[in-house]
Design an enzyme around this catalytic site. Structure first.
Site, short mmCIF file in Angstrom:
data_model
loop_
_atom_site.label_atom_id
_atom_site.label_comp_id
_atom_site.label_asym_id
_atom_site.label_seq_id
_atom_site.Cartn_x
_atom_site.Cartn_y
_atom_site.Cartn_z
N ASP A 175 -44.56 -50.72 -98.76
CA ASP A 175 -44.58 -50.35 -100.01
C ASP A 175 -46.11 -49.55 -99.93
O ASP A 175 -47.03 -50.40 -99.88
CB ASP A 175 -44.49 -51.39 -101.01
CG ASP A 175 -45.04 -50.81 -102.61
OD1 ASP A 175 -45.42 -49.76 -102.49
OD2 ASP A 175 -44.60 -51.45 -103.34
N TYR B 141 -47.26 -34.17 -111.63
CA TYR B 141 -47.03 -33.93 -110.37
C TYR B 141 -47.74 -32.75 -109.60
O TYR B 141 -48.47 -33.18 -108.57
CB TYR B 141 -45.57 -33.49 -110.23
CG TYR B 141 -45.11 -33.32 -108.88
CD1 TYR B 141 -44.64 -34.48 -108.08
CD2 TYR B 141 -44.72 -31.83 -108.33
CE1 TYR B 141 -44.22 -34.35 -106.53
CE2 TYR B 141 -44.22 -31.89 -107.13
CZ TYR B 141 -43.95 -32.80 -106.01
OH TYR B 141 -43.34 -33.00 -104.78
P1 NAD Z 1 -37.07 -38.50 -101.80
O1 NAD Z 1 -37.67 -38.42 -103.11
O2 NAD Z 1 -35.74 -38.36 -101.87
O3 NAD Z 1 -37.17 -39.99 -101.19
C1 NAD Z 1 -38.29 -40.50 -101.12
C2 NAD Z 1 -38.41 -42.00 -100.54
O4 NAD Z 1 -39.70 -42.59 -100.79
C3 NAD Z 1 -37.45 -42.87 -100.72
O5 NAD Z 1 -36.53 -43.36 -99.59
C4 NAD Z 1 -38.02 -44.02 -101.42
O6 NAD Z 1 -37.35 -45.23 -101.00
C5 NAD Z 1 -39.38 -43.90 -100.90
N1 NAD Z 1 -40.57 -44.57 -101.68
C6 NAD Z 1 -40.35 -44.63 -103.06
N2 NAD Z 1 -41.61 -45.42 -103.39
C7 NAD Z 1 -42.15 -45.66 -102.29
C8 NAD Z 1 -43.36 -46.65 -101.97
N3 NAD Z 1 -44.05 -47.13 -102.93
N4 NAD Z 1 -43.56 -46.97 -100.57
C9 NAD Z 1 -42.97 -46.25 -99.64
N5 NAD Z 1 -41.86 -45.77 -99.96
C10 NAD Z 1 -41.42 -45.34 -101.22
O7 NAD Z 1 -37.55 -37.66 -100.81
P2 NAD Z 1 -38.00 -36.30 -100.80
O8 NAD Z 1 -37.44 -35.51 -102.24
O9 NAD Z 1 -37.82 -35.37 -99.66
O10 NAD Z 1 -39.61 -36.04 -101.03
C11 NAD Z 1 -40.77 -36.53 -100.02
C12 NAD Z 1 -41.82 -36.08 -100.28
O11 NAD Z 1 -41.87 -34.86 -100.23
C13 NAD Z 1 -42.39 -36.35 -101.72
O12 NAD Z 1 -43.96 -36.56 -101.48
C14 NAD Z 1 -42.24 -35.13 -102.62
O13 NAD Z 1 -43.22 -34.99 -103.53
C15 NAD Z 1 -42.50 -33.97 -101.44
N6 NAD Z 1 -41.92 -33.00 -101.78
C16 NAD Z 1 -40.47 -32.89 -102.22
C17 NAD Z 1 -39.82 -31.55 -102.63
C18 NAD Z 1 -38.49 -31.42 -102.67
O14 NAD Z 1 -37.93 -30.49 -103.20
N7 NAD Z 1 -37.50 -32.58 -102.25
C19 NAD Z 1 -40.47 -30.46 -102.58
C20 NAD Z 1 -41.83 -30.49 -102.19
C21 NAD Z 1 -42.65 -31.74 -101.85
#
Ligand code: NAD
Length: 247
Positions: A56, A145
């Protein structure tokens, strides 16, 4: 081309799904020894040939203990983050604090814990997940965000400046919309407000001049480059990968 991360030890946060998962799997495929971590350890089950651990990133003691256990690493990829949907009027103090804790302070914690070991090994690469919704682009309903992801870029440049003499490189990736379980959940939720999943999907696609969203593997390819020695002259930079979203 495989083997670009051969001999490197890497830690990836939020590796359970989406972008983090794709990065952990690409790193394994490129020959790295990977510590794949997530808050929900069950999500790590299918990642082959990696050390899988619950972590975490909001818990300083857990992060410090994990860094102590793992020891020196070459690559740290900070992926954990959460998308709060709403304007300033829809963002409580609790929403603000949670987002900053998970999206920014977690990176501060992880870097502070792992950096001494990286320096002791003679250098390394840190990759932080930012977003196009940051200092790069004002984005509707991404008030806190966008603020957190702009902070990630600032933090990235500060670390790069402070540790360049120690051969630490620190870069940020700024994706546009990427297919992931949490993105799909956002489309489902918005669909309820907009009168259907298809309408919400259309809204997301209307933001994309390329007419599509990215796959997580496309973002992972950039992380492999930034973790590898191919990017040895690259530091303090933010990389857009957004299909023209911020044009
Ligand atoms: P996601 O949001 O689907 O998954 C996030 C993961 O983070 C999950 O497996 C969850 O269990 C884990 N998580 C949540 N809280 C946590 C904690 N306290 N400690 C450790 N792990 C934790 O994944 P995603 O959409 O690929 O996003 C990943 C990253 O990429 C994020 O930082 C997001 O802001 C960034 N991002 C995503 C997008 C998008 O469109 N998906 C675009 C730009 C940036």
């Amino acid at each position: 081309m495989a083997g670009r991360l051969k001999g490197k030890v890497a830690v990836v946060t939020a590796a359970g799904q989406g972008i983090g998962r794709a990065i952990a799997e690409s790193f394994v495929a490129e020959g790295a020894t990977v510590w794949a971590t997530d808050l929900d350890v069950s999500k790590l089950d299918g990642i082959k040939r990696a050390e899988r651990r619950k972590l975490d990133v909001m818990k300083t003691k857990a992060v410090d203990a994990f860094a102590e256990k793992v020891g020196g690493i070459d690559v740290l990829v900070n992926v954990a983050g959460f998308v709060h949907h709403g304007s300033v009027l829809e963002c409580s103090d609790e929403d603000w604090d949670f987002s900053f804790d998970l999206n920014v302070k977690s990176m501060h914690r992880m870097i502070r814990a792992f950096l001494p070991g990286m320096v002791a090994r003679g250098g390394g690469a840190i990759v932080n997940m930012s977003s196009g919704a940051s200092s790069l682009k004002g984005t509707p309903k991404r008030h806190v965000y966008g603020a957190t992801k702009a902070a990630v870029i600032g933090l990235t440049k500060a670390v790069a400046a402070d540790f360049i003499k120690d051969k630490i490189r620190c870069n940020a990736i700024c994706p546009g919309t990427v297919r992931s379980p949490s993105w799909d959940a956002r489309v489902q939720k918005l669909g309820k407000e907009m009168g259907g999943y298809e309408k919400a999907l259309e809204w997301f696609l209307s933001r994309q001049p390329s007419g599509r969203i990215a796959e997580a593997e496309e973002v992972a390819a950039m992380a492999v480059y930034l973790a590898s020695d191919e990017s040895a002259f690259v530091t303090g930079a933010e990389f857009k990968i957004d299909g023209g979203w911020t044009l």
